[in-house]
Design an enzyme around this catalytic site. Structure first.
Site, PDB file in Angstrom:
ATOM      1  N   GLU A  18       0.828  -1.215   0.000  1.00 33.64           N
ATOM      2  CA  GLU A  18       0.000   0.000   0.000  1.00 33.64           C
ATOM      3  C   GLU A  18       0.864   1.268   0.000  1.00 33.64           C
ATOM      4  OE1 GLU A  18      -4.140  -1.613   1.930  1.00 33.64           O
ATOM      5  OE2 GLU A  18      -2.695  -0.726   3.313  1.00 33.64           O
ATOM      6  N   GLU A  76      -5.441  -8.192  -0.937  1.00 34.00           N
ATOM      7  CA  GLU A  76      -6.217  -8.015   0.294  1.00 34.00           C
ATOM      8  C   GLU A  76      -7.671  -7.734  -0.047  1.00 34.00           C
ATOM      9  OE1 GLU A  76      -4.733  -5.196   3.143  1.00 34.00           O
ATOM     10  OE2 GLU A  76      -2.637  -5.710   2.757  1.00 34.00           O
TER      11      GLU A  76
END
Length: 512
Positions: A203, A403
């Site tokens: 991320e 995810e």
């Protein structure tokens, strides 16, 4: 990777599709001072349970649990006064064999995990790597292969060695870029043939809101007590540039060392809807998308996108580059795109022709058409299909879902079982929309549920927020036996994987 040309576009997913789950070293391993591991920034992140958050006025979506120089000094001086949950994780360091066996029982084909940088180089830039740390991951990868699971390894998942943060301010320094390249080369050589899939940074776009967690940057607490990580765009984009160069250098190294392996990026995808049909609201969506796509544009296309130049001018961003940086970015592009997807966001025009990115994990505007999780996260399976189409349309690279999941509170019996129907419903709806994206022609080669084993929350460091199909008898303060149990979703996911995605029904779930 899968071959969509041979996909019959039936009820099942393509042959070879990778089903699995995802974790992070700092949230599961524990053993923070064992095996030669050095301290990391995450070891000084404190528990923010609901009582603390309510007392301190902390809301999720902001820069949760950032460490400032002042707070770090205070915590180091008074360690006994604080609870540091990421130091204990869920003790995967000692239980990895049993945990991986449970993943294998579910039928996992992939286990997305991360390496703790300070377990390999205790200070991040040591002269020699820590053999005990290298051997630990050898054992983990061997155990994965024993159960037919491909490890997919993130090099840095919110896990900066403390020494590099304190002495060099993380990726604000080019010294840390060099240290990261050496760390990457070390593990690429060590695990050649054992790890087929790699990712550089988890991320990476979280530098906007929390450069401490994402990049190891530790700034001073402002005298007015405000957010130390608000604004500061020239500094943040310098950090981002250094991290993008580090990512590119890692890609180049892997392609040199192991041409048969693949390396991707990892983006927290923020799919945005306009609040109204007003052109200004649509313009805000465009702005927000640009800020979200920026990192992947550089990592996938190898150059700075046109649209960022205006923002740099308007906000005084002047990047300090070293000779060869642009060539490195061009050469070191990724092989696939990896994303986390949890929710969608509503955007309203902010009244700025050149606005700042929000960087928040929660929208301030509620979508009236969507239900929400207990933590206020909108549940939008159709948005999943939309974002996958957007990504593939933009990059035409294979996509891995690294995810996807929802956190819930639970009540378990003495065996760790609970009827976690909210997990099952969330997975069913998102997998069905993922299948629709495949039918649309989007090249997705795998899906990893976030947190197949209950783990320490990234933002608040609590255990109350549970994602797993496998339960862990441990509370927010580390109390409990640590015993693992199988939830209802364990058996649902096992059934779904066995059918290669064809059977998403919630009927006939066999509880063993």
């Amino acid at each position: 990777m899968i071959d969509l040309d041979t996909y019959d576009f039936g009820d099942a997913f393509p042959k070879g599709f990778l089903w699995g789950g995802a974790t992070a070293a700092n949230q599961i391993e524990g053993a923070w001072n064992e095996g030669g591991r050095g301290p990391a920034v995450s070891d000084y992140v404190i528990l923010l349970d609901r009582e603390t958050c309510a007392r301190e006025g902390i809301v999720e979506g902001g820069p949760l649990n950032s460490v400032t120089r002042q707070s770090l000094a205070e915590r180091k001086a008074n360690e006994d006064a604080y609870d540091f949950p990421k130091r204990r994780g869920i003790d995967f360091y000692h239980t990895y064999k049993d945990d991986i066996a449970l993943l294998g029982e579910m039928g996992f084909g992939v286990f997305r995990m991360s390496i703790s940088w300070s377990r390999i180089f205790p200070n991040g830039d040591d002269a020699q790597p820590n053999e005990e740390g290298l051997a630990f991951y050898d054992a983990v990868f061997d155990e994965c292969h024993k159960h037919g699971i491909e490890p997919m390894v993130t090099l840095n998942h919110f896990d900066m060695p403390l020494h590099l943060a304190e002495e060099y301010n993380g990726f604000a320094s080019r010294h840390v870029v060099d240290a990261f390249e050496r760390y990457a080369e070390t593990v690429f050589r060590r695990y050649k043939g054992k790890v087929k899939y790699w990712m550089t940074f988890n991320e990476i776009n979280h530098v906007y809101a929390n450069p401490c967690t994402c990049c190891g940057v530790i700034w001073d607490q402002p005298e007015d007590g405000g957010n130390p990580y608000a604004g500061r765009w020239p500094e943040k984009f310098q950090v981002a540039h250094n991290q993008l160069v580090a990512s590119a250098k890692a890609c180049i190294k892997l392609h040199e060392i192991d041409p048969d392996a693949y390396i991707g990026n990892m983006l927290c995808r923020l799919e945005n809807y306009a609040e109204t049909s007003k052109p200004e609201d649509q313009l805000q969506v465009l702005f927000e998308d640009h800020f979200n796509w920026f990192f992947t544009d550089v990592q996938a296309k190898g150059e700075y996108p046109y649209y960022i130049k205006r923002f740099f001018r308007d906000y005084g961003v002047e990047l300090q580059m070293e000779p060869g940086d642009l060539e490195t970015l061009k050469k070191g592009t990724v092989d696939y795109i990896s994303i986390s997807y949890y929710m969608t966001y509503i955007m309203r025009y902010k009244g700025k022709i050149s606005p700042e990115p929000s960087g928040k994990l929660l929208t301030e505007i509620k979508n009236q058409y969507l239900d929400q999780t207990e933590w206020g996260w909108p549940i939008d399976p159709v948005g999943f299909r939309i974002t996958l189409n957007h990504i593939y349309d933009r990059y035409h690279l294979p996509i891995f879902i690294s995810e996807n999941g929802n956190g819930i509170t639970e009540e378990r019996d003495e065996n760790g079982y609970c009827a976690d129907d909210a997990h099952i419903a969330y997975m069913k709806e998102h997998v069905e929309q993922l299948h629709q994206a495949l039918l649309d022609g989007v090249d997705v080669f795998g899906y990893a549920w976030w947190g197949p084993i209950d783990l320490i929350s990234s933002g608040t460091s609590e255990m109350t927020k549970r994602y797993g199909q496998i339960s862990v008898d441990q509370d927010d303060h580390g109390n409990g036996t640590g015993k693992r149990g199988k939830k209802k979703s364990f058996y649902y996911y096992k059934k779904l994987i066995a059918s290669n995605g064809a059977d998403t029904s919630t009927d006939n779930i066999v509880i063993e």
